[in-house]
Design a protein around this motif. Structure first.
Motif, PDB file in Angstrom:
ATOM      1  N   LYS A   1      -7.260  11.248   7.837  1.00  0.00           N
ATOM      2  CA  LYS A   1      -8.609  11.635   7.439  1.00  0.00           C
ATOM      3  C   LYS A   1      -8.946  10.915   6.135  1.00  0.00           C
ATOM      4  N   TYR A   2      -9.878   9.983   6.224  1.00  0.00           N
ATOM      5  CA  TYR A   2     -10.196   9.135   5.074  1.00  0.00           C
ATOM      6  C   TYR A   2     -11.594   9.435   4.561  1.00  0.00           C
ATOM      7  N   ASP A   3     -11.756   9.257   3.262  1.00  0.00           N
ATOM      8  CA  ASP A   3     -13.046   9.426   2.597  1.00  0.00           C
ATOM      9  C   ASP A   3     -13.182   8.342   1.545  1.00  0.00           C
ATOM     10  N   LEU A   4     -14.414   7.858   1.339  1.00  0.00           N
ATOM     11  CA  LEU A   4     -14.655   6.754   0.407  1.00  0.00           C
ATOM     12  C   LEU A   4     -15.221   7.269  -0.899  1.00  0.00           C
TER      13      LEU A   4
ATOM     14  N   ASN B   1       0.823  -1.192   0.000  1.00  0.00           N
ATOM     15  CA  ASN B   1       0.000   0.000   0.000  1.00  0.00           C
ATOM     16  C   ASN B   1       0.863   1.250   0.000  1.00  0.00           C
ATOM     17  N   PRO B   2       0.290   2.391  -0.394  1.00  0.00           N
ATOM     18  CA  PRO B   2       1.104   3.603  -0.560  1.00  0.00           C
ATOM     19  C   PRO B   2       1.800   4.086   0.714  1.00  0.00           C
ATOM     20  N   LEU B   3       1.229   3.827   1.890  1.00  0.00           N
ATOM     21  CA  LEU B   3       1.816   4.336   3.130  1.00  0.00           C
ATOM     22  C   LEU B   3       2.688   3.309   3.845  1.00  0.00           C
TER      23      LEU B   3
ATOM     24  N   TYR C   1      -2.740  13.104   7.122  1.00  0.00           N
ATOM     25  CA  TYR C   1      -2.794  12.290   5.912  1.00  0.00           C
ATOM     26  C   TYR C   1      -4.236  12.303   5.397  1.00  0.00           C
ATOM     27  N   PHE C   2      -4.417  12.781   4.173  1.00  0.00           N
ATOM     28  CA  PHE C   2      -5.749  12.834   3.556  1.00  0.00           C
ATOM     29  C   PHE C   2      -5.837  11.673   2.560  1.00  0.00           C
TER      30      PHE C   2
ATOM     31  N   PHE D   1      -3.197   9.059  -1.333  1.00  0.00           N
ATOM     32  CA  PHE D   1      -3.152   9.994  -0.210  1.00  0.00           C
ATOM     33  C   PHE D   1      -2.314  11.216  -0.562  1.00  0.00           C
ATOM     34  N   THR D   2      -2.597  12.280   0.153  1.00  0.00           N
ATOM     35  CA  THR D   2      -1.746  13.461   0.210  1.00  0.00           C
ATOM     36  C   THR D   2      -1.502  13.759   1.685  1.00  0.00           C
ATOM     37  N   ASN D   3      -0.420  14.415   1.981  1.00  0.00           N
ATOM     38  CA  ASN D   3      -0.117  14.679   3.394  1.00  0.00           C
ATOM     39  C   ASN D   3       0.472  16.070   3.560  1.00  0.00           C
TER      40      ASN D   3
END
Length: 368
Positions: free
Chosen positions: A291-294, A228-230, A246-247, A269-271
């Motif tokens: 902070k996550y959004d679907l 995964n990216p992180l 982290y968005f 993500f962006t941070n």
């Protein structure tokens, strides 16, 4: 009469032959023709092998639909190490509906060491190398099918002569399938009617240190081998009051191959990070916030196999096309060569032509 009658069907079939045979006496062999034949057969073999190899490999087909499954829960898998004592920090989730989700025993806080061991440094280097390859070419099929083992971080052995200086936050928990905020900040959480509050009044600000590393962060069922990216993210700071944000945008994904079928989530993500200083106007709460959004769109990835009929058609086209093309080219080259040869003969004197003709006749007579 009976024999003729018996031979009639064979004669009829023979007359219907669409590929007339050339008598061998009409065929003249040459070294150039043999070389061309070898080259043609080599080209046919190479193209046939390449076509069969392409047939064995499958392709991925992407389709998109609206994600209508809003009643299920979203699984979050986390393994984060923060450079603070476990008694000083707390981890919680607060979603957009204002619901505070107690993690309880699903998320464990274990004393650990922030500095990586040799085995862990080797693991992190390997993950970063794979992430570099993944940035250039992303193939979910390759990652799922060719990586049967889960790339877990090796354990950091406890040392008797040194006290743990960090806290490892790890586990899997389920949250509502809405926009939310998973955060790690100072103090244990105290629930109340509007959510929860972190009690940090009795913790000295000199003990604040939100340097952290993210060994694993994923959403949905864990996929063996999927990076995964992180993963292997590493952040350090010398400031006590510091905030990391982290968005994360989560995309539901359904992946189906010949071997398996699974529902998971991909994310990007962006941070941003900054030091907090109320004097200069940089306000906020120190900590680490995810902070996550679907996404409302679900991606369907299907492995599509090539039909065997198409393979036969392509092979027939390759073999017949090369034979036809090579015949045309060989005839053209022979025609040009004969034209050049005739011009060279016409440029000779009559005496030389008669001498050459006599030599050819003598050679044919010796051959007979």
């Amino acid at each position: 009469m009976r024999r003729l009658t018996k031979r009639q069907p064979l004669e009829v079939v023979k007359e219907l032959d669409a590929f007339p045979k050339i008598p061998e006496s009409y065929v003249e062999t040459s070294s150039s023709g043999g070389g061309v034949s070898i080259f043609i057969f080599a080209c046919i073999a190479i193209l046939v092998v390449a076509e069969i190899y392409q047939y064995r490999s499958s392709e991925l087909r992407y389709q998109y639909s609206v994600d209508s499954d809003m009643n299920s829960k979203l699984q979050i898998n986390a393994d984060i190490t923060v450079a603070m004592q476990c008694d000083y920090i707390g981890a919680d989730v607060l979603d957009v509906a204002g619901s505070s989700i107690p993690l309880g025993t699903d998320l464990l806080l274990t004393p650990s060491y922030f500095e990586l061991s040799k085995a862990q440094k080797k693991w992190r280097k390997h993950i970063l190398e794979l992430k570099g390859v993944k940035m250039n070419y992303q193939s979910l099929n390759t990652l799922v099918t060719d990586s049967p083992k889960r790339l877990n971080l090796p354990d950091n052995p406890v040392e008797d002569d040194r006290q743990p200086d960090a806290c490892r936050i790890h586990g899997s928990f389920h949250v509502n399938k809405v926009e939310g905020n998973f955060h790690v900040t100072v103090g244990k959480s105290i629930p109340h009617m509007r959510g929860h509050t972190h009690l940090s009044a009795f913790i000295d600000s000199k003990d604040y240190n939100f340097s952290h590393r993210i060994d694993k962060l994923s959403f949905g069922p864990e996929v063996p081998g999927l990076i995964n990216p992180l993963d292997a993210e590493y952040q350090t700071t010398e400031a006590n009051y510091f905030i990391y944000q982290y968005f994360i945008q989560i995309v539901p994904t359904e992946f189906a191959t010949r071997q398996q079928k699974l529902n998971t989530n991909q994310f990007s993500f962006t941070n941003q990070k900054r030091e907090l200083n109320h004097v200069t106007g940089s306000h906020g709460v120190p900590g680490i916030f995810f902070k996550y959004d679907l996404s409302p769109v679900k991606v369907h990835i299907r492995e599509v196999e090539h039909p065997i009929v198409g393979l036969f058609v392509k092979l027939c086209g390759i073999i017949g096309g090369i034979f036809a093309t090579s015949g045309i080219l060989h005839g053209l080259v022979s025609f040009l060569f004969s034209c050049f040869h005739s011009k060279s003969e016409s440029s000779m004197s009559e005496e030389d032509q008669l001498k050459a003709k006599a030599e050819r006749l003598a050679a044919e007579a010796d051959g007979n």
